[in-house]
Design a protein around this motif. Structure first.
Motif, PDB file in Angstrom:
ATOM      1  N   GLU A   3      10.665  -1.604   0.143  1.00 26.54           N
ATOM      2  CA  GLU A   3      11.902  -1.972  -0.543  1.00 26.54           C
ATOM      3  C   GLU A   3      12.284  -3.420  -0.267  1.00 26.54           C
ATOM      4  O   GLU A   3      13.405  -3.815  -0.477  1.00 26.54           O
ATOM      5  CB  GLU A   3      13.022  -1.018  -0.112  1.00 26.54           C
ATOM      6  CG  GLU A   3      12.751   0.403  -0.567  1.00 26.54           C
ATOM      7  CD  GLU A   3      13.908   1.337  -0.303  1.00 26.54           C
ATOM      8  OE1 GLU A   3      15.039   0.860  -0.114  1.00 26.54           O
ATOM      9  OE2 GLU A   3      13.664   2.539  -0.301  1.00 26.54           O
ATOM     10  N   ASP A   4      11.309  -4.193   0.215  1.00 25.38           N
ATOM     11  CA  ASP A   4      11.565  -5.591   0.544  1.00 25.38           C
ATOM     12  C   ASP A   4      11.199  -6.539  -0.584  1.00 25.38           C
ATOM     13  O   ASP A   4      11.318  -7.745  -0.446  1.00 25.38           O
ATOM     14  CB  ASP A   4      10.814  -5.970   1.821  1.00 25.38           C
ATOM     15  CG  ASP A   4       9.302  -5.780   1.701  1.00 25.38           C
ATOM     16  OD1 ASP A   4       8.822  -5.417   0.606  1.00 25.38           O
ATOM     17  OD2 ASP A   4       8.602  -5.987   2.710  1.00 25.38           O
ATOM     18  N   GLY A   5      10.741  -5.989  -1.702  1.00 29.90           N
ATOM     19  CA  GLY A   5      10.357  -6.821  -2.834  1.00 29.90           C
ATOM     20  C   GLY A   5       8.929  -7.326  -2.768  1.00 29.90           C
ATOM     21  O   GLY A   5       8.469  -7.993  -3.682  1.00 29.90           O
ATOM     22  N   ASP A   6       8.208  -7.021  -1.686  1.00 26.33           N
ATOM     23  CA  ASP A   6       6.841  -7.517  -1.540  1.00 26.33           C
ATOM     24  C   ASP A   6       5.800  -6.663  -2.255  1.00 26.33           C
ATOM     25  O   ASP A   6       4.619  -7.017  -2.268  1.00 26.33           O
ATOM     26  CB  ASP A   6       6.470  -7.669  -0.066  1.00 26.33           C
ATOM     27  CG  ASP A   6       6.894  -9.014   0.493  1.00 26.33           C
ATOM     28  OD1 ASP A   6       7.124  -9.952  -0.299  1.00 26.33           O
ATOM     29  OD2 ASP A   6       6.983  -9.139   1.726  1.00 26.33           O
ATOM     30  N   ALA A   7       6.188  -5.562  -2.846  1.00 25.40           N
ATOM     31  CA  ALA A   7       5.292  -4.732  -3.663  1.00 25.40           C
ATOM     32  C   ALA A   7       3.998  -4.383  -2.942  1.00 25.40           C
ATOM     33  O   ALA A   7       2.928  -4.394  -3.534  1.00 25.40           O
ATOM     34  CB  ALA A   7       5.004  -5.425  -4.999  1.00 25.40           C
ATOM     35  N   GLY A   8       4.112  -4.101  -1.652  1.00 23.26           N
ATOM     36  CA  GLY A   8       2.942  -3.672  -0.896  1.00 23.26           C
ATOM     37  C   GLY A   8       2.036  -4.790  -0.413  1.00 23.26           C
ATOM     38  O   GLY A   8       1.017  -4.528   0.207  1.00 23.26           O
ATOM     39  N   PRO A  10       2.403  -8.120   1.873  1.00 17.44           N
ATOM     40  CA  PRO A  10       3.312  -8.965   2.659  1.00 17.44           C
ATOM     41  C   PRO A  10       3.339 -10.415   2.175  1.00 17.44           C
ATOM     42  O   PRO A  10       2.300 -11.023   1.945  1.00 17.44           O
ATOM     43  CB  PRO A  10       2.742  -8.865   4.084  1.00 17.44           C
ATOM     44  CG  PRO A  10       2.041  -7.537   4.098  1.00 17.44           C
ATOM     45  CD  PRO A  10       1.463  -7.389   2.718  1.00 17.44           C
ATOM     46  N   GLY A  11       4.530 -10.932   1.981  1.00 16.59           N
ATOM     47  CA  GLY A  11       4.711 -12.305   1.523  1.00 16.59           C
ATOM     48  C   GLY A  11       4.575 -12.494   0.022  1.00 16.59           C
ATOM     49  O   GLY A  11       4.734 -13.609  -0.479  1.00 16.59           O
ATOM     50  N   SER A  12       4.303 -11.410  -0.705  1.00 15.37           N
ATOM     51  CA  SER A  12       4.047 -11.513  -2.148  1.00 15.37           C
ATOM     52  C   SER A  12       5.235 -12.070  -2.921  1.00 15.37           C
ATOM     53  O   SER A  12       5.069 -12.943  -3.776  1.00 15.37           O
ATOM     54  CB  SER A  12       3.661 -10.135  -2.692  1.00 15.37           C
ATOM     55  OG  SER A  12       3.499 -10.169  -4.085  1.00 15.37           O
TER      56      SER A  12
END
Length: 130
Positions: A3-8, A10-12
């Protein structure tokens, strides 16, 4: 599901948004500040928005939904909007879907995330000169 916006990946999100920021800067260098009318609204745009929504719903029900369906629906909704605050909200949704699609490309097995930050603008000049 993250739910961090990284869509699986990291850092995306930060990578894609940095690419978007670089593209925006390149557009300003190429064309300067542009003051253009919105060109939105009208019966035709509303009908196209309805058609895009129907196509998305139909594809989803058939298990054939694509990123193109989702983005087209958001774009057509923006094209149908005339009220500035609602148009802005629709454009933010367009941008968010485009970012999420770019992140989906970065998740593909080809390996590394794609980045266009070093390149120049690929956008079209609205006056046809690019």
């Amino acid at each position: 599901m993250t739910e961090d916006g990284d869509a699986g990946v990291p850092g995306s999100l930060a990578r894609v948004l940095a690419d978007v920021a670089a593209e925006r800067a390149a557009q300003d260098v190429r064309w300067g500040m542009q003051v253009l009318p919105d060109g939105t609204g009208g019966e035709r745009a509303a009908a196209e928005s309805d058609a895009a929504r129907h196509a998305t719903d139909t594809a989803a029900r058939a298990g054939a939904l694509t990123w193109r369906h989702v983005l087209a629906e958001e774009v057509m909704e923006a094209f149908a909007e005339t009220e500035p605050d609602r148009l802005r909200a629709e454009l933010v949704q367009v941008a968010a879907v485009a970012v999420k699609w770019a992140q989906a490309l970065d998740r593909r097995p080809s390996g590394r995330p794609r980045s266009t930050a070093p390149g120049l603008s690929q956008a079209r000049d609205p006056n046809g000169a690019g």
